[in-house]
Write a protein that holds these residues in place. Sequence first.
Motif, short mmCIF file in Angstrom:
data_model
loop_
_atom_site.label_atom_id
_atom_site.label_comp_id
_atom_site.label_asym_id
_atom_site.label_seq_id
_atom_site.Cartn_x
_atom_site.Cartn_y
_atom_site.Cartn_z
N TRP A 148 0.79 -1.23 0.00
CA TRP A 148 0.00 0.00 0.00
C TRP A 148 0.83 1.29 0.00
CZ3 TRP A 148 -4.22 1.51 -1.86
CH2 TRP A 148 -4.88 2.64 -1.41
N PRO A 149 1.85 1.41 0.85
CA PRO A 149 2.61 2.67 0.83
C PRO A 149 3.31 2.95 -0.50
CG PRO A 149 3.05 1.45 2.84
CD PRO A 149 2.29 0.53 1.93
N GLY A 150 3.60 1.92 -1.29
CA GLY A 150 4.29 2.11 -2.56
C GLY A 150 3.38 2.32 -3.75
N ILE A 151 2.08 2.22 -3.54
CA ILE A 151 1.13 2.44 -4.63
C ILE A 151 0.86 3.93 -4.71
CG2 ILE A 151 -1.19 1.99 -5.50
CD1 ILE A 151 -1.07 -0.72 -4.06
N GLU A 152 1.13 4.48 -5.86
CA GLU A 152 1.03 5.92 -6.03
C GLU A 152 -0.41 6.41 -6.05
OE1 GLU A 152 3.56 8.15 -6.14
OE2 GLU A 152 4.88 6.47 -5.71
N PRO A 153 -0.65 7.59 -5.48
CA PRO A 153 -1.99 8.19 -5.58
C PRO A 153 -2.39 8.34 -7.04
CG PRO A 153 -0.63 9.42 -4.04
CD PRO A 153 0.27 8.42 -4.73
N GLY A 154 -3.64 8.14 -7.31
CA GLY A 154 -4.14 8.31 -8.66
C GLY A 154 -3.93 7.13 -9.58
N GLU A 155 -3.36 6.03 -9.08
CA GLU A 155 -3.12 4.86 -9.92
C GLU A 155 -4.35 3.96 -10.03
OE1 GLU A 155 0.24 2.58 -8.72
OE2 GLU A 155 1.66 3.98 -9.57
N ALA A 156 -5.46 4.34 -9.48
CA ALA A 156 -6.63 3.46 -9.46
C ALA A 156 -7.17 3.22 -10.86
CB ALA A 156 -7.74 4.07 -8.60
N SER A 157 -7.67 2.01 -11.04
CA SER A 157 -8.31 1.66 -12.30
C SER A 157 -9.58 2.48 -12.48
CB SER A 157 -8.66 0.17 -12.28
OG SER A 157 -9.53 -0.14 -13.33
#
Length: 171
Positions: A148-157
């Motif tokens: 989770w901490p490494g998933i960038e904001p705005g990367e959502a499908s």
Amino acid sequence: MKRFALGFAMAATLSFPAFAGEQYIDATGFAVSGYDVVAYRGLPQNPVGTPQPEGVAGRADITADYNGATFAFATAANRDTFLSDPAKYAPQYDGHCAYGVSKGGKVPGNPNLWRIVDDKLYLNITRNVVGFWEEDIPGNITLAEGNWPGIEPGEASENPIPNFVSSAPAE
């Protein structure tokens, strides 16, 4: 000294929620598709391997804002409970599919595919994914927490939740 710094960093990481962006909002304009996140605590939680009851739809006139989103509630009492500790009631991973996060991505969470584990609300995207999630819930949570901490904001499908029809709050 390095041990102290590492210990402090670990404690700080574990004591604050990790955010990888704002709460997921679908076409309803509400977090969790307008479902009441406090109401999940009052629903019976079925055993692993069996479907959970459907969530409780919130109302458009009973809302609260948190993490860049508007949450809807079935009752004013539920809204007030939420406001007393929003991080406790908001779904993990900003409303994204917990299994998806365990695999390193962000996809929408379905408010009717939920489970509360250690007093935290987790959503998943499809019934098939729930099966994978439930094969090893603790292991999947550990993986998701690491990712989770490494998933960038705005990367959502941008893809909609498959086979989901929202009972979004009425205006």
